[in-house]
Design an enzyme around this catalytic site. Structure first.
Site, PDB file in Angstrom:
ATOM      1  N   GLY A  34       0.842  -1.185   0.000  1.00 11.11           N
ATOM      2  CA  GLY A  34       0.000   0.000   0.000  1.00 11.11           C
ATOM      3  C   GLY A  34       0.877   1.235   0.000  1.00 11.11           C
ATOM      4  N   GLN A  39       3.218   9.928   1.113  1.00 14.38           N
ATOM      5  CA  GLN A  39       4.491   9.214   1.166  1.00 14.38           C
ATOM      6  C   GLN A  39       5.360   9.512  -0.050  1.00 14.38           C
ATOM      7  OE1 GLN A  39       2.443   5.299   2.200  1.00 14.38           O
ATOM      8  NE2 GLN A  39       4.410   5.115   3.257  1.00 14.38           N
ATOM      9  N   CYS A  82       6.234  -0.122   7.332  1.00 14.19           N
ATOM     10  CA  CYS A  82       5.828   1.022   6.512  1.00 14.19           C
ATOM     11  C   CYS A  82       6.964   1.384   5.568  1.00 14.19           C
ATOM     12  CB  CYS A  82       5.503   2.203   7.427  1.00 14.19           C
ATOM     13  SG  CYS A  82       4.934   3.666   6.559  1.00 14.19           S
ATOM     14  N   LEU A  83       6.624   1.709   4.338  1.00 15.92           N
ATOM     15  CA  LEU A  83       7.645   2.129   3.381  1.00 15.92           C
ATOM     16  C   LEU A  83       8.330   3.421   3.811  1.00 15.92           C
ATOM     17  CD1 LEU A  83       5.805   1.334   0.018  1.00 15.92           C
ATOM     18  CD2 LEU A  83       7.563  -0.012   1.194  1.00 15.92           C
ATOM     19  N   HIS A 124      -4.144   1.283   7.833  1.00 12.31           N
ATOM     20  CA  HIS A 124      -2.807   1.882   7.783  1.00 12.31           C
ATOM     21  C   HIS A 124      -2.784   3.045   6.787  1.00 12.31           C
ATOM     22  CE1 HIS A 124       1.724   1.443   7.821  1.00 12.31           C
ATOM     23  NE2 HIS A 124       1.545   2.081   6.666  1.00 12.31           N
ATOM     24  N   GLU A 125      -3.311   2.827   5.588  1.00  9.99           N
ATOM     25  CA  GLU A 125      -3.278   3.875   4.555  1.00  9.99           C
ATOM     26  C   GLU A 125      -4.192   5.042   4.919  1.00  9.99           C
ATOM     27  OE1 GLU A 125      -0.849   3.780   2.601  1.00  9.99           O
ATOM     28  OE2 GLU A 125      -0.373   1.675   2.964  1.00  9.99           O
ATOM     29  N   HIS A 128      -2.347   7.247   7.279  1.00 11.27           N
ATOM     30  CA  HIS A 128      -1.382   8.126   6.609  1.00 11.27           C
ATOM     31  C   HIS A 128      -2.045   9.417   6.157  1.00 11.27           C
ATOM     32  CE1 HIS A 128       2.470   6.221   6.431  1.00 11.27           C
ATOM     33  NE2 HIS A 128       2.013   5.116   5.858  1.00 11.27           N
TER      34      HIS A 128
END
Length: 157
Positions: A34, A39, A82-83, A124-125, A128
């Site tokens: 995701g 990000q 997380c990226l 999670h997304e 963000h």
């Protein structure tokens, strides 16, 4: 930028389509499941996903102006990364079921339902886009450990 809430998308058109295509490419390059627009430096309410659920069913798509309308079921602590915090992971509590409503890049309404790992991804997304990372949901030693690791990471200096 990751701790600032994102703005609603008001223009549906070629620029938004390009953003979503670029986000998919970035997510795949980073081997993520995701990715939220903030990000990649864009403060817009958009996320993409290519994520399996707990039955290994693959879910691929995007949501513009998403709203987490339901997070329900069991609260499970599971590994979450997380990226934006590469290489770090912590047991994070999330609901086992989630429903997100929003729009496609064409402006069509969409509803996405997830269970298990996919529900975790949706939550999670959405976090963000509200200016939160998973570490913000941690407390105690889990939070201290992730913050220490982030401070020591080459990208955290």
């Amino acid at each position: 930028m990751l701790h600032a809430p994102c703005e609603e998308v008001t223009g549906f058109g070629p620029d938004l389509v390009r953003l979503v295509e670029d986000m998919f490419a970035t997510m795949y390059e980073a081997r993520g499941v995701g990715l939220a627009a903030n990000q990649v430096g864009r403060g817009l309410k958009v996320f993409v996903y290519d994520c399996p659920d707990d039955e290994d069913v693959r879910h691929v798509g995007h949501v513009v102006n998403p709203r987490l309308v339901s997070a329900d079921g069991l609260v499970l602590r599971g590994p979450e990364g997380c990226l934006s915090l590469p290489g770090l992971e912590a047991g994070t509590e999330r609901y086992d079921e989630a429903v997100v409503e929003g729009f496609t890049v064409e402006g069509e309404p969409v509803q996405v339902r997830g269970t298990g790992f996919f529900a975790r991804c949706l939550q999670h997304e959405c976090d963000h886009l509200e200016g939160r990372v998973y570490a913000d949901r941690l407390s105690g030693w889990r939070r201290r450990r992730v913050l220490r690791q982030a401070a020591r990471a080459p990208w955290g200096r």
